[in-house]
Motif scaffolding. Structure first.
Motif, PDB file in Angstrom:
ATOM      1  N   GLN B  18       7.943   0.517  -2.394  1.00 31.03           N
ATOM      2  CA  GLN B  18       6.555   0.667  -1.945  1.00 31.03           C
ATOM      3  C   GLN B  18       6.510   1.174  -0.503  1.00 31.03           C
ATOM      4  O   GLN B  18       5.625   1.959  -0.147  1.00 31.03           O
ATOM      5  CB  GLN B  18       5.814  -0.677  -2.061  1.00 31.03           C
ATOM      6  CG  GLN B  18       5.644  -1.193  -3.486  1.00 31.03           C
ATOM      7  CD  GLN B  18       4.655  -0.342  -4.308  1.00 31.03           C
ATOM      8  OE1 GLN B  18       3.999   0.549  -3.784  1.00 31.03           O
ATOM      9  NE2 GLN B  18       4.581  -0.616  -5.610  1.00 31.03           N
ATOM     10  N   PHE B  19       7.491   0.735   0.287  1.00 32.36           N
ATOM     11  CA  PHE B  19       7.565   1.194   1.679  1.00 32.36           C
ATOM     12  C   PHE B  19       7.742   2.712   1.717  1.00 32.36           C
ATOM     13  O   PHE B  19       7.165   3.396   2.561  1.00 32.36           O
ATOM     14  CB  PHE B  19       8.747   0.500   2.381  1.00 32.36           C
ATOM     15  CG  PHE B  19       8.792   0.741   3.869  1.00 32.36           C
ATOM     16  CD1 PHE B  19       8.268  -0.194   4.759  1.00 32.36           C
ATOM     17  CD2 PHE B  19       9.361   1.890   4.391  1.00 32.36           C
ATOM     18  CE1 PHE B  19       8.301   0.029   6.129  1.00 32.36           C
ATOM     19  CE2 PHE B  19       9.390   2.122   5.760  1.00 32.36           C
ATOM     20  CZ  PHE B  19       8.868   1.189   6.632  1.00 32.36           C
ATOM     21  N   ASP B  20       8.559   3.233   0.775  1.00 29.54           N
ATOM     22  CA  ASP B  20       8.778   4.687   0.722  1.00 29.54           C
ATOM     23  C   ASP B  20       7.482   5.442   0.464  1.00 29.54           C
ATOM     24  O   ASP B  20       7.336   6.602   0.836  1.00 29.54           O
ATOM     25  CB  ASP B  20       9.801   5.038  -0.372  1.00 29.54           C
ATOM     26  CG  ASP B  20      11.202   4.607  -0.002  1.00 29.54           C
ATOM     27  OD1 ASP B  20      11.437   4.342   1.201  1.00 29.54           O
ATOM     28  OD2 ASP B  20      12.065   4.526  -0.902  1.00 29.54           O
ATOM     29  N   ILE B  22       4.029   3.936   0.897  1.00 34.36           N
ATOM     30  CA  ILE B  22       2.866   3.618   1.763  1.00 34.36           C
ATOM     31  C   ILE B  22       3.260   3.110   3.147  1.00 34.36           C
ATOM     32  O   ILE B  22       2.386   2.771   3.955  1.00 34.36           O
ATOM     33  CB  ILE B  22       1.928   2.586   1.078  1.00 34.36           C
ATOM     34  CG1 ILE B  22       2.722   1.324   0.684  1.00 34.36           C
ATOM     35  CG2 ILE B  22       1.226   3.205  -0.111  1.00 34.36           C
ATOM     36  CD1 ILE B  22       1.846   0.204   0.159  1.00 34.36           C
ATOM     37  N   GLY B  23       4.573   3.032   3.406  1.00 39.34           N
ATOM     38  CA  GLY B  23       4.998   2.643   4.738  1.00 39.34           C
ATOM     39  C   GLY B  23       4.880   1.144   4.994  1.00 39.34           C
ATOM     40  O   GLY B  23       4.933   0.338   4.045  1.00 39.34           O
ATOM     41  N   PRO B  24       4.708   0.737   6.254  1.00 32.91           N
ATOM     42  CA  PRO B  24       4.727  -0.690   6.631  1.00 32.91           C
ATOM     43  C   PRO B  24       3.667  -1.529   5.922  1.00 32.91           C
ATOM     44  O   PRO B  24       3.789  -2.752   5.851  1.00 32.91           O
ATOM     45  CB  PRO B  24       4.443  -0.668   8.143  1.00 32.91           C
ATOM     46  CG  PRO B  24       4.768   0.718   8.580  1.00 32.91           C
ATOM     47  CD  PRO B  24       4.526   1.596   7.408  1.00 32.91           C
ATOM     48  N   LEU B  25       2.657  -0.865   5.387  1.00 34.56           N
ATOM     49  CA  LEU B  25       1.635  -1.591   4.647  1.00 34.56           C
ATOM     50  C   LEU B  25       2.252  -2.368   3.480  1.00 34.56           C
ATOM     51  O   LEU B  25       1.751  -3.432   3.099  1.00 34.56           O
ATOM     52  CB  LEU B  25       0.605  -0.584   4.118  1.00 34.56           C
ATOM     53  CG  LEU B  25      -0.650  -1.162   3.487  1.00 34.56           C
ATOM     54  CD1 LEU B  25      -1.476  -1.928   4.516  1.00 34.56           C
ATOM     55  CD2 LEU B  25      -1.482  -0.043   2.882  1.00 34.56           C
ATOM     56  N   GLN B  29       1.505  -6.260   2.768  1.00 30.39           N
ATOM     57  CA  GLN B  29       0.972  -6.727   1.491  1.00 30.39           C
ATOM     58  C   GLN B  29       1.900  -7.754   0.846  1.00 30.39           C
ATOM     59  O   GLN B  29       1.435  -8.749   0.276  1.00 30.39           O
ATOM     60  CB  GLN B  29       0.761  -5.547   0.533  1.00 30.39           C
ATOM     61  CG  GLN B  29      -0.338  -4.599   0.969  1.00 30.39           C
ATOM     62  CD  GLN B  29      -1.696  -5.285   1.070  1.00 30.39           C
ATOM     63  OE1 GLN B  29      -2.130  -5.985   0.158  1.00 30.39           O
ATOM     64  NE2 GLN B  29      -2.360  -5.121   2.209  1.00 30.39           N
TER      65      GLN B  29
END
Lengths: 463, 94
Positions: B18-20, B22-25, B29
């Motif tokens: 998920q980091f790949d 949407i990044g740090p979000l 989450q």
């Protein structure tokens, strides 16, 4: 990493959720593309830096395991004849390398014949499509037994294998086999997309490495051949040098005794005998001239020529050469003149060599200028150089023959017919070498039936 | 049910995937899900019922980003290579 304008906790949940989902999808596309590009970049770096096909295949296999987390990767390359496959690279996420020994170094140096079906790789290559199997033996047959294949499967936790043929146009490069620790359906979308693009990049990388190997091999052969040629050339130079020395001594004796007989030192001669002995004398002179030029060439080519520079007054040299060759010119009814020379600087040059150059140029003009013609010498200062020219009203030279002039034995076709004596085809080659050893140049301007001008330069600012 | 270390590995891999996208979000989450702790190296540790924590994590992403984010979670499980049976996975990941 893509950026994501995500909205959290909105007053309009439906719309914002739709926007979020849409942005997420776009970011996902970018993330997958990013991953693919990252792998392709790694392959590209390998392609640029590696020089051998085996090295490239191993580095690519390692990179695929590291970046895409496959259980194992096997690359087999076709030999140059395109008849056999050999495993050249193996990489695995876990386990010992020992189990691959039978693949990389099969007993009896066995290979996989590209024409034989039954091996997953040859099937993939012959059908030009990927093949899938659950048994590692399918790619390893006939190199290993089922037992050895099972060992490899267990060591790498491989459940499925996929083999891709590697092609570039009509050229068969080999095959790449991926060992998966999961079922084929469990490949993610990103993995599938990356694989689709990876196979082409791997083919290019291996093809490039093979081309470099081919070039290197051809280069090595050329270097070897060149070394042999250089050795032979050196031997030839030595032979010419020794042979010329050995010839010059007896020829000089022949010339001296002939001169003595011709000049009555052994009594009076019959007119016929005088005529024949004159021919002997002239021929001997020609031979000595040839031997001397061959010795010059030999010294030039073996780097044994040394230029002893002293102050040289070019105007005086022109007059000296005129004086020396005036007799021959008069015999041929050719006028030999020196243009009036203004104030020109003294150059540092080897007077003996430059004298030889000038004498050779005027001698050539004498050979190819018909009766009643003229030869003019002159010198002038140009930008940093003294430019000396010898201009004649001779038969001239065709444009197609000019490139031959300054080459060894570059004697022109008509020169043999027109003036056979004292023409070795070495004189202008020697002139060029001597002028260039001084840091100058030599050139010719000529047209058939309109005469020729030979010009050579010598640098003025010489220490 | 698989042990906690297996679920921790699966959660770590999902957060990474998920980091790949949407990044740090993704980390923010994940941290909002009860039972998940994420350290400075982005490695997850879970407490409690692993299957339930995993399901809540996937739902957290689904709530914001829809079904596509669930598919990313499924791919993360596939790519992780962590041995886990279908029975040990929450229904949303099957």
């Amino acid at each position: 990493m893509p950026t994501s304008p995500v909205f959290v906790g909105s007053s309009e949940p439906n719309e914002l959720t739709r926007v979020n989902e849409e942005m997420y999808k776009q970011n996902l596309e970018l993330a997958i593309r990013n991953k693919t590009l990252n792998v392709l970049h790694i392959v590209s770096t390998i392609t640029i830096n590696a020089t051998g096909a085996i090295e490239v295949s191993q580095k690519i296999a390692d990179a695929i395991v590291t970046e895409l987390k496959f259980a194992s990767v096997f690359i087999a390359l076709s030999d140059t004849s395109g008849k056999e496959l050999r495993f050249t690279a193996v990489a695995q996420a876990a386990g010992s390398n020992d189990v691959y020994e039978p693949l990389l170094h099969p007993s009896d140096n066995r290979t996989i014949a590209l024409t034989d079906r039954g091996n997953l790789m040859t099937d993939a290559i012959l059908d030009r499509e990927r093949k899938i199997s659950g048994n590692f033996l399918d790619v390893a047959t006939p190199l290993v037994t089922q037992e050895a294949a099972d060992k490899i499967e267990n060591a790498t936790h491989t459940e499925m294998i996929i083999t891709y043929p590697l092609f570039l146009g009509p050229k068969t490069l080999g095959a790449l086999t991926l060992g998966l620790a999961k079922k084929i359906d469990d490949l993610s979308r990103g993995e599938k997309e990356t694989l689709d693009e990876l196979i082409g990049a791997v083919s290019i990388a291996i093809n490039r490495a093979q081309l470099i190997e081919d070039i290197k091999s051809a280069n090595d052969k050329l270097t070897t051949a060149n070394n042999q040629l250089e050795l032979m050339d050196k031997l030839k130079d030595e032979f010419v040098s020794v042979a010329s020395h050995e010839l010059r001594t007896p020829m000089t004796a022949i010339k001296s005794y002939t001169w003595m007989v011709l000049n009555g030192k052994a009594g009076s001669l019959e007119p016929k005998a005088t005529e024949y002995l004159n021919r002997v004398y002239i021929s001997t002179e020609r031979l000595i001239h040839l031997i001397n030029e061959m010795l010059d060439v030999s010294r030039i080519e073996s780097g044994r020529v040394t230029i002893k520079k002293t102050p040289l007054e070019m105007a005086k040299l022109l007059l000296d050469v005129q004086k020396e060759l005036r007799g021959r010119a008069t015999e041929c009814s050719i006028s030999l003149t020196v243009e009036e020379v203004g104030s020109i600087p003294v150059v540092q040059a080897d007077s003996e060599r430059i004298h030889q150059v000038l004498e050779n140029l005027v001698g050539n003009s004498l050979k190819f200028t018909p009766k009643g013609g003229s030869i003019t010498m002159g010198v002038r200062k140009t930008d940093g150089f003294l430019e000396t020219h010898v201009t004649d009203t001779g038969r001239g030279i065709g444009a197609e023959q000019i490139p031959l002039l300054f080459k060894k034995f570059g004697r022109l076709e008509h020169s043999l017919v027109a003036m056979p004596e004292n023409s070795t085809g070495l004189g202008l080659f020697i002139c060029k070498q001597y002028v260039e050893l001084h840091g100058g140049t030599i050139r010719v301007q000529s047209e058939p039936d309109k005469g020729s001008t030979f010009t050579f330069t010598l640098p003025i600012s010489q220490p | 049910m698989a042990d906690a270390s297996v679920y921790s590995a699966l959660v770590t891999n999902i957060v990474k995937s998920q980091f790949d996208v949407i990044g740090p979000l993704a980390i923010d989450q994940a941290k909002m899900v009860n039972g998940i702790t994420i350290d400075t190296s982005n490695t997850a540790t879970i407490r409690g019922n692993g299957k339930e924590v995993l399901a809540n994590l996937v739902k957290q992403f689904e709530q914001l980003f829809g079904q596509t984010s669930v598919e990313v979670c499924k791919d993360a499980i596939k790519e992780s290579g962590t041995p886990v049976s279908d029975n040990d996975l929450p229904e949303i990941l099957q």
